[in-house]
Design an enzyme around this catalytic site. Structure first.
Site, PDB file in Angstrom:
ATOM      1  N   GLU A 119      65.180   9.243  55.999  1.00 12.23           N
ATOM      2  CA  GLU A 119      65.006   9.677  57.388  1.00 12.23           C
ATOM      3  C   GLU A 119      64.628  11.159  57.463  1.00 12.23           C
ATOM      4  O   GLU A 119      65.297  12.005  56.863  1.00 12.23           O
ATOM      5  CB  GLU A 119      66.277   9.441  58.206  1.00 12.23           C
ATOM      6  CG  GLU A 119      66.075   9.742  59.686  1.00 12.23           C
ATOM      7  CD  GLU A 119      67.235   9.304  60.559  1.00 12.23           C
ATOM      8  OE1 GLU A 119      67.017   9.061  61.758  1.00 12.23           O
ATOM      9  OE2 GLU A 119      68.375   9.205  60.047  1.00 12.23           O
TER      10      GLU A 119
ATOM     11  N   ASP B 198      64.787  13.546  67.821  1.00 11.21           N
ATOM     12  CA  ASP B 198      65.433  14.245  66.717  1.00 11.21           C
ATOM     13  C   ASP B 198      64.971  13.784  65.344  1.00 11.21           C
ATOM     14  O   ASP B 198      64.679  14.592  64.468  1.00 11.21           O
ATOM     15  CB  ASP B 198      66.951  14.074  66.825  1.00 11.21           C
ATOM     16  CG  ASP B 198      67.679  14.619  65.614  1.00 11.21           C
ATOM     17  OD1 ASP B 198      67.578  15.837  65.383  1.00 11.21           O
ATOM     18  OD2 ASP B 198      68.306  13.833  64.894  1.00 11.21           O
TER      19      ASP B 198
END
Length: 622
Positions: free
Chosen positions: A573, A165
Protein backbone atom coordinates in the site's frame (compact mmCIF):
# COMPACT_ATOMS: atom_id res chain seq x y z
CA UNK A 1 56.98 104.32 -54.15
CA UNK A 2 56.79 103.80 -50.47
CA UNK A 3 54.06 104.42 -48.02
CA UNK A 4 54.47 105.26 -44.41
CA UNK A 5 52.25 104.18 -41.61
CA UNK A 6 52.35 104.69 -37.95
CA UNK A 7 54.45 102.13 -36.16
CA UNK A 8 52.88 101.44 -32.78
CA UNK A 9 56.41 101.16 -31.30
CA UNK A 10 57.24 104.75 -32.17
CA UNK A 11 58.77 104.69 -35.65
CA UNK A 12 57.45 104.97 -39.21
CA UNK A 13 56.16 101.76 -40.78
CA UNK A 14 57.27 101.41 -44.40
CA UNK A 15 55.35 99.19 -46.79
CA UNK A 16 57.08 98.47 -50.10
CA UNK A 17 54.49 98.36 -52.83
CA UNK A 18 56.90 96.60 -55.17
CA UNK A 19 56.79 93.52 -52.95
CA UNK A 20 53.10 93.62 -52.41
CA UNK A 21 52.19 91.37 -55.28
CA UNK A 22 49.25 89.23 -54.55
CA UNK A 23 49.20 85.46 -54.54
CA UNK A 24 47.29 85.54 -57.80
CA UNK A 25 50.13 87.51 -59.41
CA UNK A 26 52.66 84.96 -58.20
CA UNK A 27 50.52 82.14 -59.49
CA UNK A 28 50.33 83.78 -62.91
CA UNK A 29 54.11 84.22 -62.97
CA UNK A 30 54.48 80.42 -62.78
CA UNK A 31 52.89 80.23 -66.20
CA UNK A 32 55.82 82.17 -67.64
CA UNK A 33 58.50 79.68 -66.56
CA UNK A 34 60.55 77.86 -69.12
CA UNK A 35 58.44 74.77 -69.73
CA UNK A 36 61.06 73.29 -71.98
CA UNK A 37 63.66 73.50 -69.19
CA UNK A 38 61.35 71.84 -66.73
CA UNK A 39 60.29 69.11 -69.11
CA UNK A 40 63.92 68.23 -69.82
CA UNK A 41 63.99 66.45 -66.40
CA UNK A 42 62.32 63.06 -66.22
CA UNK A 43 59.12 63.65 -64.23
CA UNK A 44 56.29 61.30 -63.56
CA UNK A 45 52.82 62.19 -64.68
CA UNK A 46 51.71 63.44 -61.29
CA UNK A 47 54.69 65.79 -60.98
CA UNK A 48 54.13 67.01 -64.53
CA UNK A 49 50.47 67.68 -63.76
CA UNK A 50 51.50 69.69 -60.71
CA UNK A 51 54.12 71.76 -62.52
CA UNK A 52 53.02 71.86 -66.12
CA UNK A 53 49.25 71.99 -65.64
CA UNK A 54 46.81 70.00 -67.72
CA UNK A 55 48.13 68.66 -70.98
CA UNK A 56 46.29 68.97 -74.17
CA UNK A 57 45.71 65.21 -74.38
CA UNK A 58 42.98 63.94 -72.07
CA UNK A 59 44.30 60.82 -70.39
CA UNK A 60 42.50 58.32 -68.14
CA UNK A 61 43.30 59.02 -64.49
CA UNK A 62 45.20 56.25 -62.72
CA UNK A 63 44.66 57.70 -59.23
CA UNK A 64 41.64 58.45 -57.10
CA UNK A 65 41.51 61.48 -54.84
CA UNK A 66 39.66 60.52 -51.61
CA UNK A 67 40.10 63.96 -50.12
CA UNK A 68 42.46 63.06 -47.32
CA UNK A 69 44.49 60.59 -49.36
CA UNK A 70 45.22 59.80 -53.02
CA UNK A 71 45.35 56.13 -53.93
CA UNK A 72 45.93 54.13 -57.04
CA UNK A 73 42.72 53.49 -58.97
CA UNK A 74 43.71 49.83 -59.36
CA UNK A 75 44.14 49.40 -55.58
CA UNK A 76 40.89 51.29 -54.94
CA UNK A 77 38.90 49.07 -57.32
CA UNK A 78 40.42 45.88 -55.83
CA UNK A 79 39.68 47.02 -52.28
CA UNK A 80 36.06 47.95 -52.97
CA UNK A 81 35.53 44.79 -54.98
CA UNK A 82 37.02 42.61 -52.24
CA UNK A 83 34.76 44.23 -49.63
CA UNK A 84 31.66 43.70 -51.78
CA UNK A 85 32.52 40.06 -52.48
CA UNK A 86 33.29 39.45 -48.80
CA UNK A 87 29.97 40.96 -47.74
CA UNK A 88 28.14 38.82 -50.29
CA UNK A 89 29.89 35.64 -49.13
CA UNK A 90 29.23 36.47 -45.47
CA UNK A 91 25.54 37.03 -46.17
CA UNK A 92 25.32 33.83 -48.23
CA UNK A 93 27.00 31.75 -45.53
CA UNK A 94 24.72 33.26 -42.86
CA UNK A 95 21.69 32.38 -44.97
CA UNK A 96 22.87 28.78 -45.34
CA UNK A 97 23.58 28.46 -41.61
CA UNK A 98 20.11 29.75 -40.73
CA UNK A 99 18.22 27.63 -43.24
CA UNK A 100 20.05 24.32 -43.00
CA UNK A 101 18.76 22.14 -40.09
CA UNK A 102 21.16 22.01 -37.18
CA UNK A 103 22.39 18.91 -35.47
CA UNK A 104 22.23 20.11 -31.88
CA UNK A 105 24.16 18.35 -29.20
CA UNK A 106 21.54 16.49 -27.20
CA UNK A 107 21.37 17.21 -23.50
CA UNK A 108 22.58 14.38 -21.34
CA UNK A 109 19.68 12.13 -20.35
CA UNK A 110 18.14 12.90 -16.97
CA UNK A 111 19.48 10.92 -14.05
CA UNK A 112 17.44 8.22 -12.32
CA UNK A 113 16.45 10.54 -9.50
CA UNK A 114 14.94 13.03 -11.94
CA UNK A 115 13.09 10.28 -13.81
CA UNK A 116 11.75 8.86 -10.56
CA UNK A 117 10.79 12.37 -9.38
CA UNK A 118 8.54 12.86 -12.40
CA UNK A 119 6.88 9.52 -11.72
CA UNK A 120 6.45 10.03 -7.98
CA UNK A 121 4.63 13.34 -8.41
CA UNK A 122 2.05 11.59 -10.61
CA UNK A 123 0.93 9.58 -7.59
CA UNK A 124 -0.62 12.75 -6.15
CA UNK A 125 -2.62 13.21 -9.36
CA UNK A 126 -4.02 9.71 -8.88
CA UNK A 127 -4.99 10.53 -5.27
CA UNK A 128 -6.98 13.68 -6.03
CA UNK A 129 -10.53 13.86 -4.75
CA UNK A 130 -13.34 16.12 -5.95
CA UNK A 131 -13.71 17.70 -9.38
CA UNK A 132 -10.48 17.01 -11.23
CA UNK A 133 -8.65 19.54 -13.39
CA UNK A 134 -8.57 18.86 -17.13
CA UNK A 135 -4.84 18.20 -17.12
CA UNK A 136 -4.84 15.59 -14.33
CA UNK A 137 -3.29 13.09 -16.78
CA UNK A 138 -4.44 9.90 -15.02
CA UNK A 139 -6.75 8.28 -17.55
CA UNK A 140 -8.51 5.91 -15.14
CA UNK A 141 -9.45 8.62 -12.62
CA UNK A 142 -12.48 10.91 -12.70
CA UNK A 143 -14.52 13.22 -10.48
CA UNK A 144 -15.36 11.65 -7.13
CA UNK A 145 -16.93 12.31 -3.73
CA UNK A 146 -18.33 15.67 -4.81
CA UNK A 147 -20.84 15.54 -1.96
CA UNK A 148 -18.26 15.32 0.83
CA UNK A 149 -19.59 17.44 3.69
CA UNK A 150 -23.17 16.40 3.07
CA UNK A 151 -23.38 15.20 6.65
CA UNK A 152 -25.98 16.61 9.06
CA UNK A 153 -23.49 16.38 11.93
CA UNK A 154 -21.09 18.96 10.49
CA UNK A 155 -21.31 22.67 9.72
CA UNK A 156 -18.68 22.34 6.99
CA UNK A 157 -20.80 21.57 3.94
CA UNK A 158 -18.28 21.91 1.10
CA UNK A 159 -15.53 19.38 1.72
CA UNK A 160 -14.98 18.24 -1.86
CA UNK A 161 -11.33 18.18 -2.90
CA UNK A 162 -8.12 17.24 -1.16
CA UNK A 163 -6.34 13.90 -1.45
CA UNK A 164 -7.23 10.33 -0.57
CA UNK A 165 -4.76 9.03 1.95
CA UNK A 166 -3.69 5.69 0.53
CA UNK A 167 -5.34 2.74 -1.17
CA UNK A 168 -8.71 3.75 0.25
CA UNK A 169 -10.79 6.91 -0.06
CA UNK A 170 -10.41 8.36 3.45
CA UNK A 171 -9.14 11.93 3.78
CA UNK A 172 -7.01 12.19 6.93
CA UNK A 173 -5.89 15.78 7.56
CA UNK A 174 -3.03 14.79 9.89
CA UNK A 175 -0.81 12.85 7.47
CA UNK A 176 -2.03 14.90 4.48
CA UNK A 177 -0.93 18.19 6.07
CA UNK A 178 2.46 16.67 6.91
CA UNK A 179 2.77 15.59 3.26
CA UNK A 180 2.01 19.12 2.04
CA UNK A 181 4.54 20.60 4.51
CA UNK A 182 7.23 18.26 3.21
CA UNK A 183 6.45 19.08 -0.43
CA UNK A 184 6.52 22.82 0.32
CA UNK A 185 9.82 22.49 2.19
CA UNK A 186 11.36 20.71 -0.79
CA UNK A 187 10.16 23.44 -3.18
CA UNK A 188 11.47 26.24 -0.96
CA UNK A 189 14.91 24.64 -0.79
CA UNK A 190 15.19 23.18 -4.30
CA UNK A 191 13.03 25.26 -6.64
CA UNK A 192 15.92 25.46 -9.13
CA UNK A 193 16.09 21.67 -9.32
CA UNK A 194 12.34 21.41 -9.79
CA UNK A 195 12.65 23.98 -12.57
CA UNK A 196 15.46 22.02 -14.22
CA UNK A 197 13.38 18.83 -14.13
CA UNK A 198 10.35 20.61 -15.60
CA UNK A 199 8.23 19.80 -12.53
CA UNK A 200 8.05 23.10 -10.64
CA UNK A 201 4.58 24.11 -11.83
CA UNK A 202 3.36 20.53 -11.29
CA UNK A 203 4.46 20.31 -7.66
CA UNK A 204 3.06 23.78 -6.95
CA UNK A 205 -0.31 22.69 -8.37
CA UNK A 206 -0.26 19.70 -6.00
CA UNK A 207 0.55 21.90 -2.99
CA UNK A 208 -2.20 24.36 -3.91
CA UNK A 209 -4.71 21.53 -4.30
CA UNK A 210 -3.94 20.42 -0.76
CA UNK A 211 -3.85 23.94 0.70
CA UNK A 212 -7.17 24.90 -0.87
CA UNK A 213 -8.78 21.87 0.71
CA UNK A 214 -7.35 22.63 4.17
CA UNK A 215 -8.86 26.11 3.98
CA UNK A 216 -12.27 24.43 3.63
CA UNK A 217 -11.85 22.41 6.82
CA UNK A 218 -12.02 25.34 9.27
CA UNK A 219 -13.26 28.93 9.30
CA UNK A 220 -10.14 30.38 7.71
CA UNK A 221 -11.49 33.95 7.58
CA UNK A 222 -11.90 34.09 11.37
CA UNK A 223 -9.16 35.10 13.81
CA UNK A 224 -10.14 32.40 16.28
CA UNK A 225 -11.95 29.08 15.95
CA UNK A 226 -13.23 26.33 18.23
CA UNK A 227 -13.25 23.34 15.85
CA UNK A 228 -11.89 21.95 12.62
CA UNK A 229 -12.37 18.93 10.39
CA UNK A 230 -10.00 16.06 11.12
CA UNK A 231 -11.21 13.45 8.67
CA UNK A 232 -13.73 12.64 5.93
CA UNK A 233 -14.75 9.02 5.54
CA UNK A 234 -14.30 6.15 7.95
CA UNK A 235 -12.40 2.87 7.84
CA UNK A 236 -13.08 1.03 11.05
CA UNK A 237 -14.48 -2.49 10.73
CA UNK A 238 -14.20 -3.26 14.45
CA UNK A 239 -16.49 -5.90 15.83
CA UNK A 240 -17.07 -7.39 12.40
CA UNK A 241 -19.12 -4.40 11.23
CA UNK A 242 -20.60 -4.80 7.75
CA UNK A 243 -21.65 -1.16 7.44
CA UNK A 244 -20.44 0.10 4.06
CA UNK A 245 -17.42 2.34 4.52
CA UNK A 246 -14.06 3.09 2.97
CA UNK A 247 -12.40 -0.10 4.21
CA UNK A 248 -15.25 -2.59 4.15
CA UNK A 249 -16.07 -1.71 0.54
CA UNK A 250 -13.76 -2.16 -2.45
CA UNK A 251 -14.96 0.45 -4.93
CA UNK A 252 -13.59 3.01 -7.32
CA UNK A 253 -13.83 6.46 -5.67
CA UNK A 254 -15.91 7.59 -8.64
CA UNK A 255 -18.59 5.00 -7.74
CA UNK A 256 -18.85 5.57 -3.98
CA UNK A 257 -22.48 5.89 -2.93
CA UNK A 258 -22.35 5.20 0.79
CA UNK A 259 -22.42 7.84 3.53
CA UNK A 260 -19.07 9.45 4.31
CA UNK A 261 -19.09 10.81 7.87
CA UNK A 262 -17.15 13.96 8.78
CA UNK A 263 -15.05 13.90 11.97
CA UNK A 264 -14.50 17.21 13.75
CA UNK A 265 -12.23 17.97 16.68
CA UNK A 266 -12.41 20.68 19.34
CA UNK A 267 -9.15 19.97 21.14
CA UNK A 268 -6.46 18.90 18.68
CA UNK A 269 -3.20 20.77 19.16
CA UNK A 270 -1.14 18.33 17.08
CA UNK A 271 -3.45 18.41 14.08
CA UNK A 272 -4.01 22.18 14.16
CA UNK A 273 -0.28 22.94 14.53
CA UNK A 274 0.59 20.59 11.65
CA UNK A 275 -2.06 22.18 9.44
CA UNK A 276 -0.65 25.59 10.42
CA UNK A 277 2.81 24.39 9.39
CA UNK A 278 1.43 23.22 6.05
CA UNK A 279 -0.27 26.55 5.27
CA UNK A 280 2.71 28.57 6.52
CA UNK A 281 5.16 26.63 4.34
CA UNK A 282 2.77 26.87 1.40
CA UNK A 283 2.57 30.66 1.85
CA UNK A 284 6.33 30.86 1.25
CA UNK A 285 6.00 28.73 -1.90
CA UNK A 286 3.35 31.15 -3.20
CA UNK A 287 4.92 34.36 -1.88
CA UNK A 288 4.81 35.89 -5.37
CA UNK A 289 1.01 35.56 -5.32
CA UNK A 290 0.58 38.09 -2.55
CA UNK A 291 -3.18 37.79 -2.01
CA UNK A 292 -3.14 33.99 -1.86
CA UNK A 293 -0.03 33.92 0.30
CA UNK A 294 -1.60 36.31 2.82
CA UNK A 295 -4.75 34.18 2.86
CA UNK A 296 -2.65 31.16 3.75
CA UNK A 297 -0.74 33.06 6.45
CA UNK A 298 -3.98 34.26 8.04
CA UNK A 299 -5.33 30.71 8.08
CA UNK A 300 -2.07 29.44 9.57
CA UNK A 301 -2.21 32.05 12.36
CA UNK A 302 -5.79 31.06 13.19
CA UNK A 303 -4.90 27.37 13.32
CA UNK A 304 -1.79 27.87 15.42
CA UNK A 305 -3.66 30.03 17.92
CA UNK A 306 -6.31 27.30 18.18
CA UNK A 307 -3.61 24.67 18.73
CA UNK A 308 -2.19 26.63 21.66
CA UNK A 309 -5.50 27.58 23.27
CA UNK A 310 -7.29 24.23 23.03
CA UNK A 311 -4.68 21.76 24.24
CA UNK A 312 -5.04 18.09 23.49
CA UNK A 313 -4.17 15.27 21.09
CA UNK A 314 -6.58 14.76 18.22
CA UNK A 315 -6.59 11.01 18.85
CA UNK A 316 -6.89 11.24 22.64
CA UNK A 317 -8.86 8.35 24.11
CA UNK A 318 -7.95 6.00 21.28
CA UNK A 319 -11.57 5.40 20.33
CA UNK A 320 -11.58 7.51 17.18
CA UNK A 321 -11.07 6.10 13.71
CA UNK A 322 -7.91 8.21 13.34
CA UNK A 323 -6.40 6.62 16.46
CA UNK A 324 -6.49 3.26 14.71
CA UNK A 325 -4.65 4.40 11.60
CA UNK A 326 -2.79 7.65 12.42
CA UNK A 327 -2.44 7.88 16.17
CA UNK A 328 -0.58 10.93 17.43
CA UNK A 329 1.71 10.35 20.39
CA UNK A 330 2.31 14.00 21.34
CA UNK A 331 1.72 17.60 20.27
CA UNK A 332 4.95 19.09 21.63
CA UNK A 333 6.91 18.32 18.46
CA UNK A 334 4.19 20.00 16.36
CA UNK A 335 4.51 23.12 18.54
CA UNK A 336 8.22 23.40 17.68
CA UNK A 337 7.75 22.40 14.04
CA UNK A 338 4.71 24.64 13.56
CA UNK A 339 6.31 27.52 15.47
CA UNK A 340 9.40 27.40 13.24
CA UNK A 341 7.30 27.47 10.07
CA UNK A 342 5.13 30.28 11.46
CA UNK A 343 8.27 32.31 12.15
CA UNK A 344 9.59 31.80 8.63
CA UNK A 345 6.21 32.70 7.12
CA UNK A 346 5.58 35.82 9.20
CA UNK A 347 8.91 37.03 10.61
CA UNK A 348 7.13 37.47 13.97
CA UNK A 349 9.71 36.75 16.66
CA UNK A 350 7.06 35.53 19.12
CA UNK A 351 6.85 32.31 17.11
CA UNK A 352 10.63 31.88 17.27
CA UNK A 353 10.57 32.50 21.01
CA UNK A 354 8.00 29.73 21.36
CA UNK A 355 9.84 27.29 19.09
CA UNK A 356 13.06 27.81 21.06
CA UNK A 357 11.50 27.47 24.51
CA UNK A 358 13.57 24.82 26.33
CA UNK A 359 10.46 23.45 28.02
CA UNK A 360 8.86 22.58 24.70
CA UNK A 361 12.02 20.84 23.53
CA UNK A 362 12.15 18.87 26.77
CA UNK A 363 8.54 17.71 26.44
CA UNK A 364 9.16 16.82 22.78
CA UNK A 365 12.00 14.54 23.82
CA UNK A 366 14.88 16.56 22.41
CA UNK A 367 17.15 15.76 25.36
CA UNK A 368 16.46 12.14 26.23
CA UNK A 369 16.73 10.23 22.98
CA UNK A 370 14.83 6.97 22.75
CA UNK A 371 14.57 4.22 20.12
CA UNK A 372 12.83 6.45 17.59
CA UNK A 373 14.99 9.52 18.18
CA UNK A 374 15.98 11.12 14.89
CA UNK A 375 13.20 9.41 12.91
CA UNK A 376 11.08 11.97 11.05
CA UNK A 377 7.52 10.83 10.36
CA UNK A 378 3.93 12.01 10.09
CA UNK A 379 3.71 11.49 13.87
CA UNK A 380 7.01 12.92 15.14
CA UNK A 381 8.44 16.04 13.52
CA UNK A 382 11.18 16.77 16.07
CA UNK A 383 14.06 15.74 13.79
CA UNK A 384 12.71 17.93 10.99
CA UNK A 385 12.20 20.87 13.34
CA UNK A 386 15.78 20.60 14.60
CA UNK A 387 17.16 20.64 11.05
CA UNK A 388 14.88 23.56 10.19
CA UNK A 389 16.08 25.61 13.16
CA UNK A 390 19.73 24.62 12.64
CA UNK A 391 19.33 26.34 9.28
CA UNK A 392 18.53 29.58 11.09
CA UNK A 393 21.71 29.31 13.17
CA UNK A 394 23.90 28.43 10.20
CA UNK A 395 22.83 31.32 7.97
CA UNK A 396 21.44 34.11 10.18
CA UNK A 397 22.97 33.40 13.60
CA UNK A 398 20.40 35.34 15.62
CA UNK A 399 22.46 35.14 18.80
CA UNK A 400 21.04 35.91 22.23
CA UNK A 401 18.49 34.90 23.50
CA UNK A 402 18.10 32.07 20.97
CA UNK A 403 21.69 30.91 20.64
CA UNK A 404 21.77 28.39 23.47
CA UNK A 405 18.77 26.32 22.35
CA UNK A 406 19.66 26.70 18.65
CA UNK A 407 23.14 25.40 19.41
CA UNK A 408 21.53 22.45 21.19
CA UNK A 409 19.30 21.74 18.19
CA UNK A 410 22.34 22.04 15.92
CA UNK A 411 24.30 19.57 18.04
CA UNK A 412 21.34 17.19 18.18
CA UNK A 413 21.05 17.37 14.41
CA UNK A 414 24.71 16.39 14.13
CA UNK A 415 24.05 13.40 16.39
CA UNK A 416 21.07 12.37 14.27
CA UNK A 417 23.19 12.53 11.12
CA UNK A 418 25.82 10.38 12.82
CA UNK A 419 23.13 7.81 13.66
CA UNK A 420 22.35 7.39 9.96
CA UNK A 421 25.91 6.33 9.10
CA UNK A 422 26.76 2.64 8.71
CA UNK A 423 29.73 2.91 11.08
CA UNK A 424 27.34 3.49 13.97
CA UNK A 425 24.93 0.87 15.26
CA UNK A 426 22.02 3.06 16.31
CA UNK A 427 19.89 1.44 13.62
CA UNK A 428 20.22 -2.01 12.10
CA UNK A 429 20.39 -2.60 8.36
CA UNK A 430 19.07 -5.42 6.25
CA UNK A 431 21.59 -7.57 4.41
CA UNK A 432 20.70 -5.58 1.31
CA UNK A 433 21.61 -2.32 3.09
CA UNK A 434 18.21 -0.79 3.96
CA UNK A 435 18.35 1.12 7.25
CA UNK A 436 15.76 -0.08 9.74
CA UNK A 437 14.56 3.21 11.19
CA UNK A 438 11.37 1.56 12.48
CA UNK A 439 13.33 -1.34 13.97
CA UNK A 440 12.03 -4.08 11.72
CA UNK A 441 8.38 -3.14 11.91
CA UNK A 442 6.30 -3.10 8.69
CA UNK A 443 6.13 -0.29 6.15
CA UNK A 444 9.75 0.90 6.51
CA UNK A 445 10.20 2.99 3.37
CA UNK A 446 8.25 6.05 4.53
CA UNK A 447 10.85 6.59 7.28
CA UNK A 448 13.82 5.87 5.03
CA UNK A 449 12.90 8.51 2.44
CA UNK A 450 12.46 11.18 5.14
CA UNK A 451 15.92 10.39 6.52
CA UNK A 452 17.42 10.51 3.02
CA UNK A 453 15.88 13.95 2.51
CA UNK A 454 17.15 15.30 5.85
CA UNK A 455 20.65 13.92 5.24
CA UNK A 456 20.93 15.42 1.76
CA UNK A 457 19.43 18.71 2.88
CA UNK A 458 21.73 19.03 5.88
CA UNK A 459 24.78 18.25 3.74
CA UNK A 460 23.67 21.03 1.37
CA UNK A 461 23.23 23.37 4.33
CA UNK A 462 26.80 22.71 5.42
CA UNK A 463 28.11 23.16 1.86
CA UNK A 464 26.24 26.45 1.54
CA UNK A 465 27.77 27.57 4.84
CA UNK A 466 31.27 26.65 3.55
CA UNK A 467 31.53 23.92 6.17
CA UNK A 468 33.15 20.75 4.78
CA UNK A 469 31.59 18.37 7.29
CA UNK A 470 30.73 17.69 10.93
CA UNK A 471 31.99 15.74 13.92
CA UNK A 472 30.72 12.47 15.30
CA UNK A 473 32.60 12.37 18.57
CA UNK A 474 36.31 12.82 17.76
CA UNK A 475 35.88 11.83 14.10
CA UNK A 476 35.25 14.29 11.30
CA UNK A 477 33.00 13.28 8.40
CA UNK A 478 32.66 14.98 5.04
CA UNK A 479 29.26 16.15 3.77
CA UNK A 480 29.76 13.66 0.92
CA UNK A 481 29.24 10.85 3.43
CA UNK A 482 25.72 12.08 4.16
CA UNK A 483 24.90 12.34 0.48
CA UNK A 484 26.23 8.84 -0.09
CA UNK A 485 24.00 7.51 2.69
CA UNK A 486 20.98 9.10 1.03
CA UNK A 487 21.94 7.72 -2.38
CA UNK A 488 22.37 4.15 -1.15
CA UNK A 489 18.94 4.22 0.49
CA UNK A 490 17.12 5.74 -2.48
CA UNK A 491 18.98 3.45 -4.88
CA UNK A 492 17.74 0.50 -2.82
CA UNK A 493 14.17 1.75 -3.22
CA UNK A 494 14.65 2.24 -6.97
CA UNK A 495 15.84 -1.35 -7.51
CA UNK A 496 19.37 -1.80 -6.20
CA UNK A 497 18.35 -4.45 -3.69
CA UNK A 498 18.53 -8.27 -3.41
CA UNK A 499 15.19 -8.73 -5.19
CA UNK A 500 16.13 -6.26 -7.99
CA UNK A 501 12.66 -4.83 -7.31
CA UNK A 502 11.80 -1.16 -7.76
CA UNK A 503 9.43 -0.16 -5.00
CA UNK A 504 8.23 2.82 -7.04
CA UNK A 505 5.47 1.73 -9.41
CA UNK A 506 6.24 2.43 -13.06
CA UNK A 507 9.95 3.00 -12.47
CA UNK A 508 12.24 0.41 -14.02
CA UNK A 509 11.12 -2.93 -15.46
CA UNK A 510 10.40 -4.83 -12.27
CA UNK A 511 7.98 -3.21 -9.82
CA UNK A 512 4.85 -4.25 -7.83
CA UNK A 513 1.89 -5.15 -10.03
CA UNK A 514 -0.64 -5.88 -7.25
CA UNK A 515 -0.69 -2.53 -5.43
CA UNK A 516 -3.18 -2.32 -2.57
CA UNK A 517 -5.24 0.44 -4.17
CA UNK A 518 -8.91 0.40 -5.04
CA UNK A 519 -8.83 2.72 -8.04
CA UNK A 520 -5.81 1.00 -9.60
CA UNK A 521 -7.18 -2.53 -9.12
CA UNK A 522 -10.66 -2.05 -10.62
CA UNK A 523 -10.92 -1.62 -14.40
CA UNK A 524 -12.52 1.49 -15.84
CA UNK A 525 -15.02 -0.39 -17.98
CA UNK A 526 -18.25 1.59 -17.47
CA UNK A 527 -19.42 -1.02 -14.97
CA UNK A 528 -20.25 0.22 -11.49
CA UNK A 529 -19.19 -2.38 -8.97
CA UNK A 530 -21.06 -2.34 -5.66
CA UNK A 531 -19.52 -2.28 -2.19
CA UNK A 532 -18.96 -6.04 -2.12
CA UNK A 533 -19.06 -6.44 -5.88
CA UNK A 534 -15.55 -5.03 -6.06
CA UNK A 535 -14.18 -7.70 -3.74
CA UNK A 536 -13.41 -9.90 -6.71
CA UNK A 537 -10.90 -7.30 -7.89
CA UNK A 538 -9.41 -7.12 -4.41
CA UNK A 539 -8.97 -10.90 -4.24
CA UNK A 540 -7.89 -11.71 -7.78
CA UNK A 541 -4.33 -12.85 -8.40
CA UNK A 542 -4.23 -10.90 -11.65
CA UNK A 543 -2.16 -7.74 -11.89
CA UNK A 544 -3.85 -4.38 -11.49
CA UNK A 545 -5.49 -3.22 -14.74
CA UNK A 546 -4.36 0.37 -14.03
CA UNK A 547 -0.76 1.39 -13.31
CA UNK A 548 -0.56 3.90 -10.47
CA UNK A 549 2.63 5.56 -11.63
CA UNK A 550 4.98 6.87 -8.97
CA UNK A 551 3.37 5.15 -6.01
CA UNK A 552 5.98 4.07 -3.47
CA UNK A 553 4.64 0.96 -1.77
CA UNK A 554 5.08 0.22 1.95
CA UNK A 555 8.23 -1.78 1.25
CA UNK A 556 10.08 -4.98 2.14
CA UNK A 557 10.41 -6.66 5.50
CA UNK A 558 13.54 -6.74 7.69
CA UNK A 559 14.92 -9.66 5.67
CA UNK A 560 14.63 -7.81 2.31
CA UNK A 561 11.62 -9.99 1.54
CA UNK A 562 8.62 -8.68 -0.36
CA UNK A 563 5.27 -10.21 -1.26
CA UNK A 564 3.56 -8.59 -4.23
CA UNK A 565 0.04 -9.33 -3.03
CA UNK A 566 -2.85 -6.89 -2.97
CA UNK A 567 -4.30 -8.23 0.27
CA UNK A 568 -1.23 -7.36 2.37
CA UNK A 569 -1.12 -3.60 2.78
CA UNK A 570 2.06 -3.86 4.86
CA UNK A 571 3.90 -4.63 1.63
CA UNK A 572 1.94 -3.06 -1.21
CA UNK A 573 0.00 0.00 0.00
CA UNK A 574 1.28 3.49 -0.88
CA UNK A 575 0.53 6.61 1.20
CA UNK A 576 0.56 10.39 0.78
CA UNK A 577 3.08 10.90 3.58
CA UNK A 578 5.43 8.26 2.21
CA UNK A 579 5.36 9.65 -1.32
CA UNK A 580 5.93 13.22 -0.09
CA UNK A 581 9.15 12.13 1.59
CA UNK A 582 10.16 10.28 -1.57
CA UNK A 583 9.59 13.37 -3.71
CA UNK A 584 11.62 15.51 -1.31
CA UNK A 585 14.54 13.05 -1.27
CA UNK A 586 14.52 12.61 -5.05
CA UNK A 587 14.57 16.32 -5.85
CA UNK A 588 17.37 16.87 -3.32
CA UNK A 589 19.51 14.21 -5.02
CA UNK A 590 18.55 15.07 -8.61
CA UNK A 591 20.59 17.04 -11.11
CA UNK A 592 23.90 18.68 -10.33
CA UNK A 593 25.11 18.82 -6.75
CA UNK A 594 26.52 22.28 -7.46
CA UNK A 595 22.99 23.70 -7.77
CA UNK A 596 22.47 23.32 -4.02
CA UNK A 597 19.80 24.99 -1.92
CA UNK A 598 18.10 28.37 -2.14
CA UNK A 599 19.59 30.06 0.92
CA UNK A 600 17.36 33.12 1.03
CA UNK A 601 13.75 32.41 -0.01
CA UNK A 602 12.77 30.85 3.31
CA UNK A 603 13.94 34.05 5.05
CA UNK A 604 11.86 36.36 2.84
CA UNK A 605 9.61 37.49 5.70
CA UNK A 606 12.30 37.44 8.38
CA UNK A 607 13.50 40.94 9.40
CA UNK A 608 17.24 41.68 9.50
CA UNK A 609 18.98 40.05 12.42
CA UNK A 610 20.54 42.34 15.02
CA UNK A 611 21.51 40.05 17.88
CA UNK A 612 20.45 41.37 21.25
CA UNK A 613 23.39 41.61 23.62
CA UNK A 614 23.06 39.62 26.82
CA UNK A 615 21.94 41.56 29.89
CA UNK A 616 24.72 43.22 31.87
CA UNK A 617 25.87 41.49 35.04
CA UNK A 618 24.37 42.59 38.31
CA UNK A 619 26.19 45.51 39.91
CA UNK A 620 29.01 44.51 42.20
CA UNK A 621 28.31 44.88 45.86
CA UNK A 622 31.09 44.89 48.42
Amino acid sequence: MSMYGRDPWGGPLEINTADSATDDDRSRNLQDLDRAALSSRPLDETQQSWLLGPSGEKKKKKYVDLGCIIVSRKIFVWTVGTLLVSAFLAGFITLIVKTVPRHRHARPPPDNYTLALRKSLMFFNAQRSGKLPKHNNVSWRGNSCLKDGNDPSTTFKDLAGGFYDAGDAIKFNFPASFAMTMLSWSVIEYSAKYEASGELSHVKEIIKWGSDYFLKTFNHSADSIDKLVAQVGVGSTAGGSTTPNDHYCWMRPEDIDYQRPVSECHSCSDLAAEMAAALAASSIVFKDNKAYSQKLVHGAKTLFRFSREQRGRYTAGGSTDAATFYNSTSYWDEFIWGGAWMYYATGNSSYLQLATTPGLAKHAGAFWGGPDYGVLSWDNKLAGAQVLLSRLRLFLSPGYPYEEILRTFHNQTSIIMCSYLPVFTTFNRTKGGLIQLNHGRPQPLQYVVNAAFLATLYSDYLDAADTPGWYCGPNFYSTDVLREFAKTQIDYILGKNPRKMSYVVGFGNHYPKHVHHRGASIPKNKIKYSCKGGWKWRDTSKANPNTIDGAMVAGPDKHDGFRDVRSNYNYTEPTLAGNAGLVAALVALSGEKSVGIDKNTIFSAVPPMFPTPPPPPAPWKP
